[in-house]
Design a protein around this motif. Structure first.
Motif, PDB file in Angstrom:
ATOM      1  N   ARG A  37       7.520  13.554  13.869  1.00 11.19           N
ATOM      2  CA  ARG A  37       6.850  14.286  14.930  1.00 11.19           C
ATOM      3  C   ARG A  37       5.366  13.938  15.007  1.00 11.19           C
ATOM      4  O   ARG A  37       4.679  14.320  15.947  1.00 11.19           O
ATOM      5  N   VAL A  38       4.853  13.228  13.996  1.00 16.31           N
ATOM      6  CA  VAL A  38       3.480  12.744  14.037  1.00 16.31           C
ATOM      7  C   VAL A  38       3.372  11.690  15.129  1.00 16.31           C
ATOM      8  O   VAL A  38       4.219  10.802  15.233  1.00 16.31           O
ATOM      9  N   ILE A  83      11.060   0.850  14.286  1.00 21.47           N
ATOM     10  CA  ILE A  83      10.083   0.626  13.222  1.00 21.47           C
ATOM     11  C   ILE A  83       9.250   1.879  12.978  1.00 21.47           C
ATOM     12  O   ILE A  83       8.983   2.265  11.827  1.00 21.47           O
ATOM     13  N   GLU A  84       8.842   2.538  14.051  1.00 24.54           N
ATOM     14  CA  GLU A  84       8.008   3.727  13.880  1.00 24.54           C
ATOM     15  C   GLU A  84       8.757   4.837  13.147  1.00 24.54           C
ATOM     16  O   GLU A  84       8.195   5.516  12.279  1.00 24.54           O
ATOM     17  N   THR A  85      10.021   5.036  13.479  1.00 26.01           N
ATOM     18  CA  THR A  85      10.781   6.080  12.791  1.00 26.01           C
ATOM     19  C   THR A  85      11.006   5.706  11.328  1.00 26.01           C
ATOM     20  O   THR A  85      11.032   6.586  10.453  1.00 26.01           O
ATOM     21  N   ARG A  86      11.136   4.418  11.034  1.00 23.85           N
ATOM     22  CA  ARG A  86      11.301   4.003   9.640  1.00 23.85           C
ATOM     23  C   ARG A  86       9.989   4.117   8.865  1.00 23.85           C
ATOM     24  O   ARG A  86       9.990   4.404   7.661  1.00 23.85           O
ATOM     25  N   LEU A  87       8.879   3.902   9.550  1.00 26.37           N
ATOM     26  CA  LEU A  87       7.587   4.140   8.910  1.00 26.37           C
ATOM     27  C   LEU A  87       7.416   5.626   8.582  1.00 26.37           C
ATOM     28  O   LEU A  87       6.883   5.989   7.530  1.00 26.37           O
ATOM     29  N   ALA A  88       7.885   6.480   9.479  1.00 26.47           N
ATOM     30  CA  ALA A  88       7.822   7.920   9.222  1.00 26.47           C
ATOM     31  C   ALA A  88       8.614   8.272   7.976  1.00 26.47           C
ATOM     32  O   ALA A  88       8.161   9.054   7.120  1.00 26.47           O
ATOM     33  N   ALA A  89       9.805   7.702   7.858  1.00 24.44           N
ATOM     34  CA  ALA A  89      10.633   7.962   6.688  1.00 24.44           C
ATOM     35  C   ALA A  89       9.971   7.436   5.417  1.00 24.44           C
ATOM     36  O   ALA A  89      10.002   8.082   4.364  1.00 24.44           O
ATOM     37  N   ALA A  90       9.358   6.261   5.530  1.00 21.74           N
ATOM     38  CA  ALA A  90       8.696   5.673   4.362  1.00 21.74           C
ATOM     39  C   ALA A  90       7.519   6.525   3.901  1.00 21.74           C
ATOM     40  O   ALA A  90       7.296   6.717   2.699  1.00 21.74           O
ATOM     41  N   MET A  91       6.750   7.049   4.859  1.00 23.87           N
ATOM     42  CA  MET A  91       5.605   7.885   4.502  1.00 23.87           C
ATOM     43  C   MET A  91       6.032   9.197   3.855  1.00 23.87           C
ATOM     44  O   MET A  91       5.287   9.797   3.090  1.00 23.87           O
TER      45      MET A  91
END
Length: 247
Positions: A37-38, A83-91
């Motif tokens: 949601r960021v 990619i953005e949703t996977r970055l969210a998961a990674a963070m």
């Protein structure tokens, strides 16, 4: 035409590796949902519609433009969202591997640049190719003549023929100058550079109509440019530079 290239395969592999690292349990996935949601990792980019009728371009077929817009451009939009949703998961995962995160960040840059350049590419089409306005005068001044600029732009584009990349007329905000830059792999643009014209030189952008005859594709691209759009881009960026100098 298939839009799955070797470059896509590399990107898919990188995302696949990242996906393995992400799947570390329900807790991490739940945290990722909150992080998504960021705004920076929202993954909600949507394709921009074409501003012209693809049936009416001279020398560029409706089939070519539609395939390019639907497959290559929209494929990059979808890829960026992934990619953005996977970055969210990674963070959201403190144990996420650094090497996998590096792959995601590279893909983020690659997909972002592809989306931006494709939008600049399509939005400058639909005109009659007749140059004018402030940009004409500026190019005439920076290159000695408008014709000299066009020759250098075409030569830069042809240096990419048969390979991959973009030829980009750029306003460099740092040097306050105009240049034709060679941008390989969507990502190699000048720092502080604002693209005014982006010519896609990947073969998917012309092969359906012209095969390997890239020079004829460049002719058609130039004949369809809307210089009012290009001039507006130039004036907006030059105005920002003037305003900054007055601070």
């Amino acid at each position: 035409m298939s839009n799955f290239t070797r470059r896509d395969a590399i990107g898919t592999t990188a995302m696949g590796v990242a996906g393995v690292a992400i799947a570390n349990g329900a807790t991490a996935r739940a945290s990722a949902q909150g992080a998504s949601r960021v705004a920076a990792f929202a993954g909600k980019h949507t394709p921009r519609p074409l501003r012209f009728d693809p049936k009416k371009l001279a020398g560029l077929s409706e089939r070519l433009i539609t395939s390019h817009w639907e497959n290559n451009y929209q494929g990059s939009v979808r890829g960026l969202n992934t990619i953005e949703t996977r970055l969210a998961a990674a963070m959201a995962d403190p144990d996420y591997p650094t090497v996998a995160y590096a792959g995601l960040k590279r893909e983020e840059l690659h997909r972002t640049a592809s989306v931006v350049l494709h939008e600049i590419y399509f939005e400058a089409l639909g005109g009659n190719g007749n140059p004018g306005g402030s940009i004409y005068e500026a190019l005439d001044g920076w290159f000695g003549s408008f014709e000299a600029w066009e020759e250098e732009f075409r030569r830069t584009a042809m240096s990419l023929a048969g390979g991959s990349g973009w030829c980009v007329l750029t306003w460099n905000a740092h040097t306050r100058s105009l240049h034709n830059y060679w941008a390989w792999d969507h990502m190699h643009g000048a720092v502080t550079g604002a693209p005014l014209i982006a010519l896609d030189m990947y073969e998917h952008s012309y092969h359906l109509d012209y095969g390997t005859a890239a020079a004829h594709y460049i002719d058609a691209f130039m004949a369809n440019l809307d210089w009012e759009v290009i001039d507006a881009r130039y004036r907006a960026n030059a105005s920002q530079a003037r305003n900054a100098s007055n601070l």
